[in-house]
Scaffold this motif. Structure first.
Motif, PDB file in Angstrom:
ATOM      1  N   GLU A  18      26.219  44.982 -31.918  1.00 31.62           N
ATOM      2  CA  GLU A  18      26.637  45.296 -33.278  1.00 31.62           C
ATOM      3  C   GLU A  18      26.060  44.279 -34.263  1.00 31.62           C
ATOM      4  OE1 GLU A  18      30.731  46.028 -35.891  1.00 31.62           O
ATOM      5  OE2 GLU A  18      30.846  45.721 -33.719  1.00 31.62           O
ATOM      6  N   TYR A  19      26.089  43.016 -33.884  1.00 36.34           N
ATOM      7  CA  TYR A  19      25.539  41.953 -34.725  1.00 36.34           C
ATOM      8  C   TYR A  19      24.078  41.645 -34.388  1.00 36.34           C
ATOM      9  CZ  TYR A  19      30.226  41.014 -36.471  1.00 36.34           C
ATOM     10  OH  TYR A  19      31.461  41.129 -37.075  1.00 36.34           O
ATOM     11  N   GLY A  20      23.568  42.240 -33.308  1.00 37.87           N
ATOM     12  CA  GLY A  20      22.186  42.019 -32.921  1.00 37.87           C
ATOM     13  C   GLY A  20      21.897  40.616 -32.433  1.00 37.87           C
ATOM     14  N   VAL A  21      22.830  40.028 -31.667  1.00 35.73           N
ATOM     15  CA  VAL A  21      22.767  38.611 -31.316  1.00 35.73           C
ATOM     16  C   VAL A  21      22.619  38.405 -29.814  1.00 35.73           C
ATOM     17  CG1 VAL A  21      24.247  36.550 -31.131  1.00 35.73           C
ATOM     18  CG2 VAL A  21      23.987  37.705 -33.330  1.00 35.73           C
ATOM     19  N   GLY A  22      21.826  37.397 -29.451  1.00 35.84           N
ATOM     20  CA  GLY A  22      21.827  36.817 -28.117  1.00 35.84           C
ATOM     21  C   GLY A  22      22.024  35.321 -28.275  1.00 35.84           C
ATOM     22  N   PHE A  23      23.016  34.759 -27.603  1.00 32.66           N
ATOM     23  CA  PHE A  23      23.432  33.362 -27.800  1.00 32.66           C
ATOM     24  C   PHE A  23      23.434  32.645 -26.461  1.00 32.66           C
ATOM     25  CE2 PHE A  23      26.739  30.145 -27.511  1.00 32.66           C
ATOM     26  CZ  PHE A  23      26.642  29.418 -28.695  1.00 32.66           C
ATOM     27  N   GLY A  24      22.906  31.410 -26.421  1.00 36.18           N
ATOM     28  CA  GLY A  24      22.985  30.599 -25.215  1.00 36.18           C
ATOM     29  C   GLY A  24      23.192  29.134 -25.550  1.00 36.18           C
ATOM     30  N   TYR A  25      24.166  28.514 -24.894  1.00 37.65           N
ATOM     31  CA  TYR A  25      24.450  27.085 -25.053  1.00 37.65           C
ATOM     32  C   TYR A  25      24.584  26.468 -23.673  1.00 37.65           C
ATOM     33  CZ  TYR A  25      27.463  22.965 -25.348  1.00 37.65           C
ATOM     34  OH  TYR A  25      28.003  21.711 -25.187  1.00 37.65           O
ATOM     35  N   VAL A  26      23.892  25.356 -23.447  1.00 36.93           N
ATOM     36  CA  VAL A  26      24.011  24.645 -22.174  1.00 36.93           C
ATOM     37  C   VAL A  26      24.137  23.154 -22.453  1.00 36.93           C
ATOM     38  CG1 VAL A  26      22.682  26.393 -20.935  1.00 36.93           C
ATOM     39  CG2 VAL A  26      21.500  24.393 -21.859  1.00 36.93           C
ATOM     40  N   ALA A  27      24.763  22.434 -21.518  1.00 46.85           N
ATOM     41  CA  ALA A  27      24.975  20.994 -21.673  1.00 46.85           C
ATOM     42  C   ALA A  27      25.115  20.380 -20.293  1.00 46.85           C
ATOM     43  CB  ALA A  27      26.225  20.726 -22.503  1.00 46.85           C
ATOM     44  N   ASN A  28      24.924  19.076 -20.211  1.00 45.87           N
ATOM     45  CA  ASN A  28      25.050  18.412 -18.906  1.00 45.87           C
ATOM     46  C   ASN A  28      26.268  17.505 -18.791  1.00 45.87           C
ATOM     47  OD1 ASN A  28      24.002  16.458 -20.648  1.00 45.87           O
ATOM     48  ND2 ASN A  28      22.491  15.680 -19.194  1.00 45.87           N
ATOM     49  N   ARG A  29      27.042  17.366 -19.846  1.00 49.72           N
ATOM     50  CA  ARG A  29      28.304  16.622 -19.748  1.00 49.72           C
ATOM     51  C   ARG A  29      29.425  17.615 -19.528  1.00 49.72           C
ATOM     52  NH1 ARG A  29      32.207  14.506 -23.607  1.00 49.72           N
ATOM     53  NH2 ARG A  29      33.237  12.664 -22.735  1.00 49.72           N
ATOM     54  N   MET A  30      29.975  17.608 -18.315  1.00 46.00           N
ATOM     55  CA  MET A  30      30.946  18.615 -17.921  1.00 46.00           C
ATOM     56  C   MET A  30      32.329  18.256 -18.446  1.00 46.00           C
ATOM     57  SD  MET A  30      29.850  19.546 -14.019  1.00 46.00           S
ATOM     58  CE  MET A  30      31.180  20.771 -13.909  1.00 46.00           C
ATOM     59  N   ILE A  31      32.776  19.020 -19.420  1.00 46.48           N
ATOM     60  CA  ILE A  31      34.135  18.862 -19.935  1.00 46.48           C
ATOM     61  C   ILE A  31      35.032  19.921 -19.326  1.00 46.48           C
ATOM     62  CG2 ILE A  31      35.583  18.903 -22.001  1.00 46.48           C
ATOM     63  CD1 ILE A  31      33.230  17.779 -23.564  1.00 46.48           C
ATOM     64  N   GLY A  32      34.539  21.153 -19.256  1.00 47.10           N
ATOM     65  CA  GLY A  32      35.293  22.180 -18.566  1.00 47.10           C
ATOM     66  C   GLY A  32      35.592  23.372 -19.437  1.00 47.10           C
TER      67      GLY A  32
END
Length: 382
Positions: free
Chosen positions: A348-362
């Motif tokens: 609907e919004y035409g979005v693809g989103f990706g977030y990655v990180a190496n500090r594991m908070i949970g």
């Protein structure tokens, strides 16, 4: 904190939120990528990929993304259904006859996608070597009896989700899920996303660290720990122990329920390809397929009494859940990972989103949610 990459002017708020994650939330190394309308609107990375030597995070840096793997598998399953090769509401035994034992005759792929099959954990204790060997896990699934009447309740299916649906993929295509994903999607789009990290990519791998004060895990006898460790064969989070999640050899095996490795751009491009298509290409998943995928199947208190945290599941994907994992709306579909990683698409919004990180908070930490909130504001202001 300075970062690399950039964002279109109208998405500057996402860049601001990304920077604040380092300033306010102790981010170590991270990246976020957003596609809008099939083109890259945000591509940011910064910080440290390996705190031991200070190696910086680069555009192509990849990191274990844990259960974001479920989204990769779900895209593959929906592609097979869309192509008429898999009926999600047919018994799994149509494609895998040996599965129809011990009261599993009526279990469908959709029940597994919705965590409703009654198979969150296996009774049989397998060694690490057996799990890596694939076939012993499949035999254990064949022998397993459901813990409840299939379809009648839900409980997170952890690793079984990936192995069970992965075997369905293998029975139909002849390829394990990681290989099928690369053949059907990953290679053509050039995605830096794998279930089974290639050896020559080990040098681009970020090293995970646990955040200080991360809540202690429950005991090994609990259902949730049996689920995520496969009865103790896998350590969790177990970053630097034998077969830990920082070990390239561990990541080179196929753990399709929780073993994906990806860059932020790889996950964002996957969901953008599914929702809108990228670079002018036809979208991977049709509107009807997405409509089918985002129909709620599971929510509320689980079979074991695990409290309702607000999560909602469609067919293989987390759905928009403002109190648990906020996305953009009713057409959003995605998955998150144990270290706080998150990816989703929305046609609907035409979005693809990706977030990655190496500090594991949970699960439930605010880093990804802050980025999504900024993205939502930018889209509303268009």
């Amino acid at each position: 904190m300075e970062h690399d990459g950039g964002a279109d002017e109208r998405f500057g708020a996402v860049a601001d939120a990304f920077r604040r994650n380092f300033d306010d939330r102790g981010e170590l190394g991270a990246a976020v990528t957003v596609f809008v309308g099939g083109r890259k609107a945000v591509d940011l990375w910064g910080g440290v990929a390996d705190e031991r030597d200070g190696r910086p995070w680069e555009r192509d840096t990849v990191v274990p993304v844990f259960s974001c793997a479920k989204g990769v598998v779900a895209v593959c399953v929906h592609l097979l259904a869309q192509r008429g090769l898999l009926d999600l509401d047919a018994p799994v035994s149509r494609y895998w006859p040996e599965f129809a034992r011990g009261g599993k005759e009526a279990i469908t792929s959709r029940m597994v996608l919705g965590h409703r099959a009654g198979l969150p954990v296996l009774d049989r204790a397998l060694s690490f070597e057996e799990i890596v060997g694939w076939t012993p896990v499949i035999r254990a699934i064949e022998e397993q009896e459901p813990l409840w009447e299939p379809g009648g309740a839900h409980e997170y299916h952890g690793h079984v989700f990936g192995f069970l649906l992965g075997e369905v993929i293998r029975r139909i295509t002849g390829l394990t899920p990681g290989a099928y994903f690369r053949e059907a999607v990953g290679d053509e789009l050039g995605l830096r996303t794998w279930i089974g990290l290639p050896r020559d990519e080990a040098g681009s791998l970020a090293r995970l660290v646990e955040a200080e004060g991360r809540p202690a895990m429950p005991g090994p006898e609990t259902l949730i720990m049996r689920t995520v460790t496969m009865n103790g064969a896998l350590v969790f989070p177990g970053l630097d122990e034998p077969h830990g999640w920082n070990d390239p050899a561990m990541l080179g095996a196929e753990f399709p329920g929780a073993g994906a490795v990806s860059s932020a751009g790889g996950l964002a491009a996957l969901y953008a390809a599914a929702a809108t298509g990228v670079g002018g290409a036809e979208r991977l998943l049709t509107p009807d397929t997405v409509t089918d995928a985002v129909r709620e199947l599971s929510a509320g208190t689980s079979w074991s009494g695990f409290p309702d945290l607000g999560a909602r599941w469609g067919s293989g994907f987390l759905l928009d859940a403002p109190g648990f994992r906020p996305m953009l709306g009713r057409r959003s579909f995605g998955n998150d990972g144990a270290g706080g990683q998150f990816a989703f698409g929305d046609d609907e919004y035409g979005v693809g989103f990706g977030y990655v990180a190496n500090r594991m908070i949970g699960h439930g930490d605010g880093r990804a949610a802050r980025l999504v909130a900024a993205l939502r504001e930018c889209l509303a202001a268009r």
